[in-house]
Enzyme design. Structure first.
Site, mmCIF file in Angstrom:
data_model
loop_
_atom_site.group_PDB
_atom_site.id
_atom_site.type_symbol
_atom_site.label_atom_id
_atom_site.label_comp_id
_atom_site.label_asym_id
_atom_site.label_seq_id
_atom_site.Cartn_x
_atom_site.Cartn_y
_atom_site.Cartn_z
ATOM 1 N N SER A 1 9.047 24.774 -21.463
ATOM 2 C CA SER A 1 8.910 26.277 -21.577
ATOM 3 C C SER A 1 8.296 26.503 -23.228
ATOM 4 O O SER A 1 8.245 25.745 -24.047
ATOM 5 C CB SER A 1 10.362 26.843 -21.603
ATOM 6 O OG SER A 1 10.445 28.105 -22.294
ATOM 7 N N TYR B 1 4.164 31.981 -22.069
ATOM 8 C CA TYR B 1 4.552 33.454 -22.042
ATOM 9 C C TYR B 1 3.530 34.116 -22.832
ATOM 10 O O TYR B 1 3.004 33.407 -23.707
ATOM 11 C CB TYR B 1 5.804 33.608 -22.967
ATOM 12 C CG TYR B 1 7.052 33.335 -22.306
ATOM 13 C CD1 TYR B 1 7.245 34.244 -21.100
ATOM 14 C CD2 TYR B 1 8.032 32.276 -22.834
ATOM 15 C CE1 TYR B 1 8.706 33.867 -20.485
ATOM 16 C CE2 TYR B 1 9.323 32.389 -22.089
ATOM 17 C CZ TYR B 1 9.546 32.988 -21.003
ATOM 18 O OH TYR B 1 10.721 32.793 -20.254
ATOM 19 N N THR C 1 4.230 32.860 -16.863
ATOM 20 C CA THR C 1 5.223 33.901 -16.301
ATOM 21 C C THR C 1 4.950 35.222 -16.306
ATOM 22 O O THR C 1 4.417 35.701 -17.558
ATOM 23 C CB THR C 1 6.605 33.631 -17.273
ATOM 24 O OG1 THR C 1 6.770 32.189 -17.054
ATOM 25 C CG2 THR C 1 7.904 34.536 -17.100
ATOM 26 N N LYS D 1 4.365 32.768 -12.015
ATOM 27 C CA LYS D 1 5.655 32.439 -11.694
ATOM 28 C C LYS D 1 6.188 34.021 -12.013
ATOM 29 O O LYS D 1 5.909 34.734 -12.999
ATOM 30 C CB LYS D 1 6.204 31.637 -12.974
ATOM 31 C CG LYS D 1 7.839 31.477 -12.684
ATOM 32 C CD LYS D 1 8.099 30.735 -13.940
ATOM 33 C CE LYS D 1 9.952 30.397 -13.823
ATOM 34 N NZ LYS D 1 10.571 31.561 -14.316
ATOM 35 N N HIS E 1 13.398 35.011 -12.067
ATOM 36 C CA HIS E 1 13.836 34.606 -13.244
ATOM 37 C C HIS E 1 14.979 34.324 -13.252
ATOM 38 O O HIS E 1 16.127 34.434 -14.218
ATOM 39 C CB HIS E 1 13.825 35.643 -14.527
ATOM 40 C CG HIS E 1 12.986 35.152 -15.727
ATOM 41 N ND1 HIS E 1 11.740 34.928 -15.941
ATOM 42 C CD2 HIS E 1 13.689 34.551 -16.631
ATOM 43 C CE1 HIS E 1 11.546 34.391 -17.183
ATOM 44 N NE2 HIS E 1 12.838 34.034 -17.812
#
Length: 381
Positions: free
Chosen positions: A107, A130, A156, A252, A276
């Protein structure tokens, strides 16, 4: 208790060994947590056909996800704060995934940095991105992922605005934790966790601190992250990301057929059907209930993966039967990590593999790549 036999057993152990604020970060959803619960409940509504008098020898769970060989169609999902479930958590989980033969996805909001994970792995891992307002920082993340040899970028799409998770607010979640009486008590009652944290220097967001502009401590990090998630994110940004990345790309957070078709139009390699983990739009449908609709909407234009609610190997099999080429586990490996460190991640993967293998056999199949909707006795979706 005896040796853990299920993901639920690992969850029980993790609750006892991880400070409340970090355990509940992993074990929570937004607002009423209705979608979080639906993710699990809707898997249970799917029933399997029991088959007998069939050859169950020489079974295989091997498959591919976006062209990468996998020991079973499971990847470790990108999860924030992983290094707060256990010291150096991302590094331990990445090593476990590599040894097992499944992808690990790091992440952006990890405690261990891209470089930390690269230092303890020998095979490429995946990186989740992100998209922030600061495009120079985004470019820097992509470049760092390239240098680390990451073999896929997971963008994402469903966190333009942060959903409210009441437990995190009540717990005063932060990394590193604040030293209020409440937090000190939570940590003092978890001495094994504290010893691990004393032995590592990795206690804040390793991909951000020291890399983002004007972020050098906890207070500046908090204000930066609150401002940086970009509510203007659009499909046009995917074009720019594709150009900068140049490799395998996964989108995603898609939960709607129209969005799935738009994702396919970008030329991405895969889409992850996801809400999520029930942590964004409370009241949204479960991921598994939308999976067959999205598979039918995009057909063979883009590979379809799924996450959310997977707590057993049976859930993996059901997702594959409904058209998923791959599945992602977040909470199951976090429970294992919090409970037992790397050994717990190994055990979580082994539990899923055994459940998947036995269930597939009892449904009359020997090869995971031949599993389809014919193994379902009842599919409400």
């Amino acid at each position: 208790m005896t040796a853990p036999l299920t993901i639920a057993d690992l969850k029980w152990l993790a609750r006892r060994r991880v400070p409340k604020m970090f355990f509940e970060y992993a074990d929570s959803g937004s607002w009423t947590e209705g979608t979080y619960r639906a993710n699990e409940d809707d898997f249970a509504a799917i029933k399997l056909r029991q088959r007998v008098m069939v050859d169950m020898t020489n079974r295989s769970l091997t498959s591919t996800m976006i062209g990468h060989d996998v020991a079973m169609p499971v990847a470790l999902a990108p999860t924030g704060f992983t290094g707060m479930q256990h010291a150096d958590g991302e590094m331990l989980a990445a090593k476990a995934a590599e040894e097992f033969g499944v992808p690990f996805t790091l992440s952006t909001m990890s405690i261990c940095s891209i470089e930390d994970v690269a230092s303890v792995t020998t095979k490429p891992f995946w990186f989740q991105l992100y998209v922030m307002r600061d495009r120079d920082f985004v470019q820097n993340l992509i470049d760092r992922a390239k240098r680390a040899g990451c073999s896929a970028l997971v963008v994402t799409a469903d966190l333009q605005i942060l959903g409210q998770r009441h437990k995190d607010i009540h717990n005063g979640l932060s990394a590193p934790p604040k030293f209020t009486p409440k937090h000190v008590w939570q940590m003092a009652t978890r001495p094994q966790w504290c010893l691990g944290m004393l032995g590592t220097k990795r206690r804040t967001f390793g991909n951000i601190v020291g890399h983002a502009k004007n972020v050098s401590d906890l207070s500046s990090l908090g204000s930066w992250t609150a401002e940086q998630f970009d509510p203007r994110l659009s499909w046009k940004d995917i074009e720019w990301i594709k150009q900068q990345w140049g490799g395998k790309l996964i989108i995603k957070g898609v939960l709607d057929e129209e969005d799935a078709r738009a994702a396919a139009d970008t030329g991405a390699d895969a889409v992850i059907v996801s809400n999520h983990g029930g942590r964004q739009l409370d009241g949204a449908p479960s991921s598994i209930s939308m999976l067959p609709k999205i598979v039918d909407a995009v057909r063979d234009r883009i590979e379809v993966h799924v996450d959310g609610g997977i707590r057993s190997g049976q859930d993996v099999l059901k997702a594959v039967a409904l058209g998923a080429r791959g599945t992602y586990i977040g909470r199951p490996f976090l429970y294992g990590l919090g409970a037992m460190g790397k050994e717990g991640v190994d055990l979580a993967l082994s539990i899923l593999r055994k459940e998947l293998d036995v269930t597939m056999a009892l449904c009359g199949k020997r090869d995971i790549q031949t599993v389809d909707r014919s193994i379902l006795a009842h599919n409400p979706y």
